[in-house]
Scaffold this motif. Structure first.
Motif, mmCIF file in Angstrom:
data_model
loop_
_atom_site.group_PDB
_atom_site.id
_atom_site.type_symbol
_atom_site.label_atom_id
_atom_site.label_comp_id
_atom_site.label_asym_id
_atom_site.label_seq_id
_atom_site.Cartn_x
_atom_site.Cartn_y
_atom_site.Cartn_z
ATOM 1 N N TYR A 655 -77.643 -34.395 -14.730
ATOM 2 C CA TYR A 655 -77.925 -32.964 -14.710
ATOM 3 C C TYR A 655 -78.519 -32.620 -13.349
ATOM 4 C CZ TYR A 655 -79.440 -28.412 -16.547
ATOM 5 O OH TYR A 655 -79.616 -27.074 -16.783
ATOM 6 N N TYR A 681 -73.677 -30.486 -15.280
ATOM 7 C CA TYR A 681 -74.108 -31.313 -16.404
ATOM 8 C C TYR A 681 -72.958 -32.224 -16.810
ATOM 9 C CZ TYR A 681 -75.351 -32.430 -21.271
ATOM 10 O OH TYR A 681 -75.623 -33.078 -22.448
ATOM 11 N N PRO B 176 -81.858 -32.116 -19.588
ATOM 12 C CA PRO B 176 -81.056 -30.926 -19.920
ATOM 13 C C PRO B 176 -81.562 -30.130 -21.122
ATOM 14 C CG PRO B 176 -79.822 -32.976 -20.272
ATOM 15 C CD PRO B 176 -81.054 -33.339 -19.539
#
Lengths: 710, 312
Positions: A655, A681, B176
């Motif tokens: 990421y 990502y 994330p």
């Protein structure tokens, strides 16, 4: 007459001795003119700070020099701060748009990117000062507004409102139909939550301070979930709507020797989730969970469904807080907290189709399922402690805590199945109970060997019990209970040999005779160490180390868990005044997790191992360059940096979030800014969920008041 | 004559007293009592430390100067720094107390002289900051930025301050799936009380004593007719990484089934391990995709109002 003359002469002596009062260098405001409040510090626009890496905190003594030259606003203005408005363009998202929305979710459009300003009323009519912060307005996933207003000795008011978008649709997360080529997360949602928090304190600074507060948390939206009945599972759409209102009020009594806070509050709660499936007009609109391969000679399908959760809840709570300075060597602390939330539910479900009754291996065509249930959760918490200073260099703290939570519930249900011959109606009454009693006692001793060297040792004992039961029993076990027994040793050392260097280490070692869950802390060691070093006035380093090792050797558990994190960060800001030319801040972190525990496969009861590994490298950096410019406008500024995350192990993931931002003053009160961001990502095992997107933002920063310090 | 002399004597005495009164007032323009021995007074401090004094005048702490009841009117600097006359005369930094150079506990004691008896510090004994010698002045900058840094308020500023020490925690937010702190939507103090709390990890509370997570996740509050034990016994962090994770929904494991199976280990008998939830209720074939994510069916994993198996 001699005596009066003498007295007149004496009278003149003090007049002669009286020195002219020194001219005050500052204007100390009198009681009728309260001190002008602090100026709002100019904070960078949120977009810039999004990935700002941590600045190594200088040692506690270090700020002295910089504080002395702190930027004090030169003049008072009724308005100070900034407002950023602009427009964002998002590129087409490469890869999975659903994953992008689940993780980033930023879009295009005009926006109020950020605002942070202070309004002063020099005449102190309705307020002395109002401070406002806002960011993300313009359909961003995080829209925030905050307001503080105060009038000296009369009131302090704060309002906070946040509108947050919750979106989650990751097919890899819950897609039981993937084998049939259906890509659908059956645990997805697209909702917005709204949070409002409002508080009014009256007579701040007085010894008795009444206050009132109101909080509201509500959410609404739609999603996909699974309808499960007997052996049938179907993905179905659902609508979500829930609201919690929290009302509270209390009084703070603050005296020199003690303080008491008494608060009463209550909540109301409602949850009106509904699940539905409309009758399908065409085969293409049929439920994706319909089983077209015959089971026992027949297919199953869901033709229609409507289910509603009518959940309503209320609660009351009481809070009493106490601190007291009993003597110069003794302070007391105490809390008593009690809450009793409760809910009542009327659940209604009607389904039609061809559905399989697992227990009878028969098919039925419609089901009506009604449930009335109620639950109550009295929860009591108390704590009491003292800090003693029997000797100049020694402090002893002792504390005790108990937390008792007893949930009880009951549910009556009626399940009517039609299409069987004859129709069948089943009624059930279930009672549930969940209890936990947690207790903790701790004593700590701190010894200041010198002003630069502090030792800490302590002991904590934790004990409790928990049980979970539903009656009548079903399956192999209907009730569970466990005990918690844990001895913990604590230790630490702080060493600050100079103003430029500080070292800290602490450790916690626990040994248990019982735990609630297989993965709970059992026999463990937890260590943390920190070091900070100011190599130069303009250069700081910090290092951080943390580790946790937990093992449960009990046969049938055999749990091994290790995690470790090391960070190194640096802040460099050359020049006489910090940030005059450029500054750099960066952090690198290495993080590892290892977990190993066995289980029996619920299909064939073969021994399996759940092995989890995560080995991550994380870096953040921000480089600020200040370009030369006219003094009145200040120079332009370029900021570049971002963050990266790379992991391997059980879920290898990358990421990246780089960014570049340019801020150029174009007038005395206006600056232009532009920003580029990139999101990338990727997953190794679920490649189709990767995404890439660019975001470009440009806009203007208005600083109507005194120029904000860059 | 004697009466005249006596009257004149009283008049002179009265007049003689006036300059003395005037002298007191002149030395203390703010109308305060004479400075105690050893004290220099704020104006003397300001003569050299003008920047700090000007900043202090804008700080909430200026109430120490303006509120006579607090006992430090006219000498607010010395409320924290101690008597400064000797330092003022010698200009020797060693002759005045500098809280920044004190041990954390000693510096804290100065702050707590006024601030202990407030609700803010009721959880102090459970504060890891207090135990780890993190002084108040580490986060609360007394003089800088006109007092605006005394308590930072903007989420981004709060996060940057916390991350200065908790670098590895901040790193988790770069994963994330995370709570939206880097985006500025939240701050560390939304979830943690830096002054201490009776809840684990100094977390905030909802209402009186309920987990602070419920401040935002009110739909998970219950109470449920059928609870899921870990949520109540050990909290959300049993299954979730609250700061951030590479796993969806910030779970502690890459797939939901492992989160579940590590506790629901299907052991043949219940209490040989002394732990809760180890026995399976029924057969599940993990080779079938439907069973690979337990929450597909057990969707009310945080607790159910209507179903004992958390299916609806």
């Amino acid at each position: 007459m001699t005596a009066p003359r003498l007295l007149l002469a004496l009278m003149a002596v003090p007049l002669l001795a009286q020195q002219p009062a020194p001219a005050p260098t500052i204007l100390a405001p009198g009681p009728t003119a309260p001190a002008p409040p602090a100026q709002a510090p100019p904070t960078p626009a949120p977009a810039t700070t999004a990935q700002a890496p941590p600045t190594p905190a200088p040692s506690t003594s270090a700020p002295a020099a910089t504080e002395a030259v702190s930027p004090v606003p030169s003049g008072e203005s009724w308005f100070s701060g900034y407002i950023d408005v602009g427009y964002t363009w998002r590129s087409d998202v490469g890869g999975s748009f659903d994953a992008y929305r689940s993780i980033v979710n930023l879009g295009s459009g005009p926006k109020l990117i950020g605002a942070d300003f202070t309004i002063l009323d020099p005449k102190h009519r309705l307020f002395d000062e109002v401070r406002v912060r806002a960011s993300g307005w313009g359909d961003d996933p995080y829209e925030l507004f905050h307001l503080d207003a105060k009038k000296s000795k009369l009131y302090e008011f704060s309002a906070d409102y946040r509108d947050i978008a919750y979106f989650d649709f990751l097919p890899s997360y819950a897609d039981p139909l993937l084998a049939r080529g259906v890509t659908l997360s059956e645990q997805s949602f697209d909702t917005r939550r709204h949070f409002g928090s409002y508080r009014l304190d009256l007579l701040p600074g007085n010894w008795i301070i009444p206050y009132l507060a109101y909080d509201r948390d509500s959410g609404s939206g739609a999603g996909v979930t699974t309808f499960v009945t007997d052996a049938n599972t179907f993905p179905v759409p659902n609508t979500l709507h829930d609201t919690t209102n929290l009302y509270r009020g209390g009084v703070r009594i603050e005296r020199r020797r003690f303080h008491v806070t008494l608060e009463e509050g209550g909540t109301t709660f409602s949850d009106a989730q509904s699940v539905y499936q409309s009758p399908s007009a065409t085969p293409a609109a049929a439920n994706l969970g319909n089983v077209t391969t015959p089971i026992f000679g027949q297919t199953t399908e869901l033709s229609s469904l409507l289910a509603n959760y009518g959940v309503h809840g209320t609660s009351v709570y009481s809070k009493a807080l106490l601190t007291a300075s009993v003597a110069s060597w003794l302070d007391f602390y105490g809390q008593f907290l009690y809450s009793e939330p409760s809910t009542t539910v009327n659940y209604q479900q009607a389904a039609t189709g061809t559905l399989l009754s697992e227990s009878q291996l028969l098919f039925y065509t419609s089901q009506q399922y009604l449930v009335s249930s109620a639950a109550k959760l009295p929860h009591t918490t108390g704590s009491f402690g003292a800090e003693m200073r029997p000797f100049r260099r020694m402090r002893i703290t002792e504390s005790w805590l108990t937390d008792r939570l007893h949930d009880s519930g009951s549910a009556t249900s009626t399940n009517t199945l039609a299409g069987l011959s004859p129709s069948e109606q089943m009624a059930a009454l279930l009672a549930s109970s969940l209890v936990t009693n947690y207790n903790q006692a701790e004593v700590d001793v701190f010894y200041d060997a010198t002003s630069k060297f502090v030792l800490h040792g302590g002991y904590r004992y934790v004990w409790g019990d928990a049980s979970d039961a539903v009656l009548p029993a079903a399956g192999l076990v209907s009730s569970d209970e466990a005990k918690l027994r844990r001895n913990v040793g604590l230790g630490g050392v702080t060493f600050r040999p100079s103003q430029k260097l500080s070292l800290k280490a602490e450790a916690e070692v626990g040994s248990s005779g019982g735990a609630y869950f297989r993965t709970s802390l059992y026999d463990y060691e937890k260590v943390r160490a920190q070091a900070r070093y100011q190599a130069l006035k303009t250069l700081n380093f910090a290092a951080d180390f943390m580790a946790l090792i937990n093992n449960n050797p009990v046969p049938g558990v055999n749990y091994a868990f290790r995690t470790q994190q090391e960070s190194l960060s640096m802040f460099w800001s050359p020049g006489k005044s910090p940030g005059k030319f450029f500054d750099f801040e960066g952090t690198y972190t290495r993080s590892t997790v290892y977990s190993d525990i066995g289980y029996l496969d619920p299909g064939d009861l073969q021994a399996e191992t759940s092995l989890y590994r995560d080995d991550a490298h994380i870096a953040t950096a921000l480089f600020n360059i200040k370009l030369p410019g006219k003094a009145a406008r200040g120079g332009a500024r370029i900021t570049a940096g971002g963050s990266l995350f790379i992991s391997s192990g059980s879920r290898p993931t990358t990421y990246y979030q780089p960014l570049v931002k340019l801020l150029v003053p174009v007038g005395k009160k206006i600056s232009w800014f532009a920003e580029w961001r990139y999101y990338d990502y990727g997953e190794v095992f679920d490649l189709y969920e990767g995404f890439r997107a660019h975001l470009m933002t440009t806009g203007l920063r208005f600083t109507p008041g005194p120029r904000a310090t860059p | 004559m004697r009466n005249t002399d006596a009257a004149l004597l009283w008049l002179c005495l009265t007049l003689a007293a006036l300059p003395a009164l005037g002298q007191t007032a002149g030395a203390q323009p703010t109308g305060q009592a004479p400075l105690p021995p050893g004290y220099a007074g704020l104006e003397t401090c300001a003569a050299c430390h003008e920047d700090i004094a000007n900043a202090f005048a804008k700080s909430p702490h200026n109430i120490v100067e303006t509120d006579k009841k607090r006992g430090f009117a006219g000498r607010a600097c010395e409320a924290c720094h101690g008597p400064g006359e000797e330092h003022a005369e010698s200009a020797d930094a060693a002759k005045i107390r500098n809280p920044a150079k004190l041990a954390a506990a000693a510096a804290d004691k100065l702050c707590l002289t006024c601030h202990l008896n407030t609700p803010t510090h009721v959880g102090r004994l459970a504060s890891s900051h207090a135990k780890d010698q993190v002084a108040c002045t580490t986060c609360h900058k007394m003089h800088s930025n006109g007092g605006a840094d005394l308590v930072v308020r903007a989420p981004a500023a709060i996060n940057q301050q916390c991350a200065g020490c908790h670098q590895s925690v901040w790193a988790q937010f770069q994963r994330p799936n995370h709570h939206k702190l880097p985006e500025g939507a939240m701050s560390c103090v939304d979830c943690h009380n830096p002054h201490g709390s009776i809840r684990p990890a100094m977390t905030q509370a909802f209402g009186a004593n309920e987990p602070g997570c419920l401040n935002c996740h009110g739909d998970k509050r219950g109470p449920f007719t059928f609870e899921h034990g870990p949520v109540r016994f050990e909290g959300c962090a049993t299954c979730h990484e609250p700061h951030g994770s590479a796993n969806p929904r910030m779970l502690t494991r890459q797939d939901v089934r492992f989160v579940c199976l590590e506790c629901h280990a299907n052991l043949p008998t219940a209490n040989t391990t002394g732990t809760i939830g180890v026995v399976p209720p029924s057969f599940h074939d993990l080779r079938v995709p439907q069973f690979q994510n337990c929450t597909v069916c057990h969707q009310k994993i945080h607790g159910s109002y209507v179903d004992r198996d958390l299916l609806k």
